[in-house]
Design a protein around this motif. Sequence first.
Motif, short mmCIF file in Angstrom:
data_model
loop_
_atom_site.label_atom_id
_atom_site.label_comp_id
_atom_site.label_asym_id
_atom_site.label_seq_id
_atom_site.Cartn_x
_atom_site.Cartn_y
_atom_site.Cartn_z
N CYS A 1 0.86 -1.23 0.36
CA CYS A 1 0.15 -0.10 0.15
C CYS A 1 0.94 1.45 -0.14
O CYS A 1 1.98 0.93 0.55
CB CYS A 1 -1.08 -0.09 1.55
SG CYS A 1 0.26 0.07 2.37
N CYS B 1 0.43 8.32 3.06
CA CYS B 1 -1.05 8.11 3.70
C CYS B 1 -0.92 7.98 4.88
O CYS B 1 -0.41 8.64 6.20
CB CYS B 1 -1.53 6.49 3.43
SG CYS B 1 -2.99 6.65 4.28
N CYS C 1 -1.05 0.32 7.78
CA CYS C 1 -1.82 0.09 8.97
C CYS C 1 -2.56 -0.97 9.07
O CYS C 1 -3.11 -2.02 8.12
CB CYS C 1 -2.21 1.66 9.35
SG CYS C 1 -3.75 1.94 8.54
N ASN D 1 -5.44 -0.82 8.77
CA ASN D 1 -6.82 -0.86 7.25
C ASN D 1 -6.67 -2.30 6.57
O ASN D 1 -7.16 -2.35 6.25
CB ASN D 1 -6.48 0.45 7.09
CG ASN D 1 -7.75 0.77 7.94
OD1 ASN D 1 -8.51 1.43 8.51
ND2 ASN D 1 -7.27 1.97 7.41
N CYS E 1 -4.96 -2.14 3.59
CA CYS E 1 -5.05 -1.90 1.78
C CYS E 1 -3.59 -2.96 1.38
O CYS E 1 -3.79 -2.99 -0.17
CB CYS E 1 -5.22 -0.05 1.57
SG CYS E 1 -5.68 0.27 2.68
S1 SF4 Z 1 -3.14 0.26 4.97
FE1 SF4 Z 1 -4.70 1.77 3.89
S2 SF4 Z 1 -4.82 3.60 5.30
FE2 SF4 Z 1 -2.73 1.81 6.20
S3 SF4 Z 1 -1.31 2.76 5.26
FE3 SF4 Z 1 -1.81 1.60 3.63
S4 SF4 Z 1 -3.14 2.44 2.59
FE4 SF4 Z 1 -2.90 3.89 4.09
#
Ligand code: SF4
Lengths: 169, 95, 545
Positions: free
Chosen positions: C410, C416, C453, C455, C457
């Motif tokens: 990501c 980000c 992180c 999340n 992605c």
């Molecule tokens: S997982 Fe998604 S929200 Fe987290 S740092 Fe990577 S792009 Fe950003």
Amino acid sequence: MDNRMNVADRDGQDQVAVAGAPSPALDDAPAKLRFRDDAPFESPIAPLADFLAGGNFAAVRLEPGDDARALLPHFGRLKLIEVAFPRFRDGRGYSSAAVLRQAGYTGELRAAGDVLVDQLGFMRRVGFDSFAPNAPLNLKVVQATLDRYRYVYMKAADGRTPVWALRHG
Amino acid sequence: MPRVLTGNRLETGDVLWWNGSDWSPRLSDAVAIGDEGEALLARLIAAERINDPALIDVTGAPGAFIPTTTRERVRASGPSVRADLARGSLSVEAI
Amino acid sequence: MYRYDEYDQAIVDARVAEFKDQVSRRLRNEITEDQFKPLRLMNGLYLQLHAYMLRVAIPYGTLSGTQMRMLAHIARKYDRDYGHFTTRQNIQYNWIKLEQFADLLDDLSKVEMHAFQTSGNCIRNISSDQFAGAAADEIADPRPYAELLRQWSTLHPEFSFLPRKFKIAVIASDTDRAAIQLHDIGLQLRRDATGALGFRVYVGGGMGRTPVIGKVVRDFIPVGQYLSYCEAILRVYNRYGRRDNIYKARIKILVTELGIEEFARQVEAEWAGLAPLGLDAPPAEYERIIAQFGEPDYDRNAPDTLDLSDPDFALWVKQNVAAHKQPGYAIATISLKPRGGIPGDASSAQMDLIADLAERYAHDEIRVTHSQNLVLAHVRKADLYALWTALADADLATPNLDLVSDIIACPGMDYCTLANARSIPIAQKIAAKFEALDTQRDIGELKIKVSGCINGCGHHHAGHIGILGVDKKGEEAYQLLLGGSGAEDTSLAKILGPGFDENGIVDAVDKLIGFYRSARSAPDERFLDTYRRLGPAPFKEAVYG
Ligand code: SF4
């Protein structure tokens, strides 16, 4: 469905909500938008619990967590259902409206609270036909918003013809 | 620890620092913010022209502040993986 | 490919006009940032660390040469000459200015593209199989059904303020190249005993903070009714999905808390009311859309042989080219993971070249894959060598598909605002460590996935090796996970042990791979299979022992 506004101030005076800037004085019209031809119903609106407890109410208010289907047996005596939007991001009220219209409710269905102009198009489509926003809306923007989409992709409570039906006559 | 005020310009998204009287695209222009910081922040938030305004911790002296977090150092330098796009407020090596 | 008609174009044009109006009201301070943010997010516009980031929708990952050329134009005119293809089959630009956004949307709409619903708590861009229409094992092309879903979900009035984002994926074969069991709704096209077409419906899958594998909510819904069935699922979710805690707001939590049986019961009850309302498109509309995804005009006399005398070309064919259902044709994957590169990034010049090559050699179609590569799905075998030569000249022919350097990453803390740590440098360091292609080929299929992180992605929970950036007292740190898969054998990677710093995580991956090479039962036993056979203990010993 007819999107002409049936509002008290048709003289074109804008009700502008500008953060930090002085708003032009509102005329005496309430900040309320109504898309019905019958006379507005102005009597006490009961919370759902009170309404179901059996008071003699013709208007009820649904909070986001309330089950709209609890009203199904009572459509006959309901003139107004007000659906509360305490925060515009909480979209449960859209489903409440869709559920009520789908079940055949034809009375006034009002969205009240944190109702912003950019949500009005969606709200009309799920069946709301009156609005009581906390902050006054710019009526020009309201009109532009409601006139924006000539076509819609999917069926909804407003009965508009989806494009797949237009495509195939 | 000194603090500086940073944010992004609404129209462009550009990364900015407060130079005492206005916004600058260079961290080297940033001034240390004292007790007036919270009031300044509140005023800027209400004005709705700078997005995500925040007070951040830095080390060093004015003109050569270095943010204490990697995130803020990346904001000052540009993506660490694209030295060709470096912003010049801070060298990529300093991340 | 699907082409807009006057109705599609009118809706896009109206949406663009609406957002232009919203932007201008924001710039005049008539609405607050708090009110504007969900509006811009519903148009794919985020504020990231350096500027606004725009995510452009590429429906089910398919685009034409003309569209790709527009993406290159956007990169040149409004950004810094590059774009980033994402795990959601979309493209992101990192340096967008709000004040230029209206012009940008106008440019996109000229080629039937937009950025609607690529963010926000609404139904997102529909994803699908990057080999759709070309794979030998598919029942039918899944994309017409993805397109119907796109239309049904675009500006859906009831589902634009959901508890949280909502992702749907559609496939049509038993091989899952779209990770459907890790989506809010996963649809697999299949036939029932009578031969009728329908979908198996998975619900409640997802990664992020609480990874869950989707469960079957209905084994078969006839194709003619899947839209109303999805409407029923969404309504149950919109009414009862949690809104008190952003980390518990996805549908997976609702499904888990209710249990799949109770959730299915509620959906069926809702659907019983919705099915008779005529929400589903009529057969003529299915036919209209299916016709637009008809077979390309194949060269029926295309030779089915390939001259592999150039060893570099042969390597690329072996690694990056897959079998096509049409004799004489092949599916070519363009790697966006060159040595030293940024996973998924492409320059405007590369995009222009790929557009040209797609028009010349691939029936004018390009696909974006969830592993951040591009695919030319219909290439004559006779044209493969010329295609490869042109790609190689632009650093687009790295023969590393599914190998250790084909890493998903990501944007991480380089871009980000939500990140805890950087992802891209980790991917680059691991790739550099295993630079030699012989080594990569010896290691074989190995999917490393890096998220900055929780999340997710970067799909770290679906990685054979997953790496997750965490914050350790203000320092970047990385957790190591093993054993995930986003394919038909979906599994969730599990944390192996304590985390590492940037160099430590690269060393740990090195140790894992070293152990695997010594422990595999046969040269063709994949890393994932060795892990599944032996369990985590010996891997843990190899890293921490
Ligand atoms: S997982 Fe998604 S929200 Fe987290 S740092 Fe990577 S792009 Fe950003």
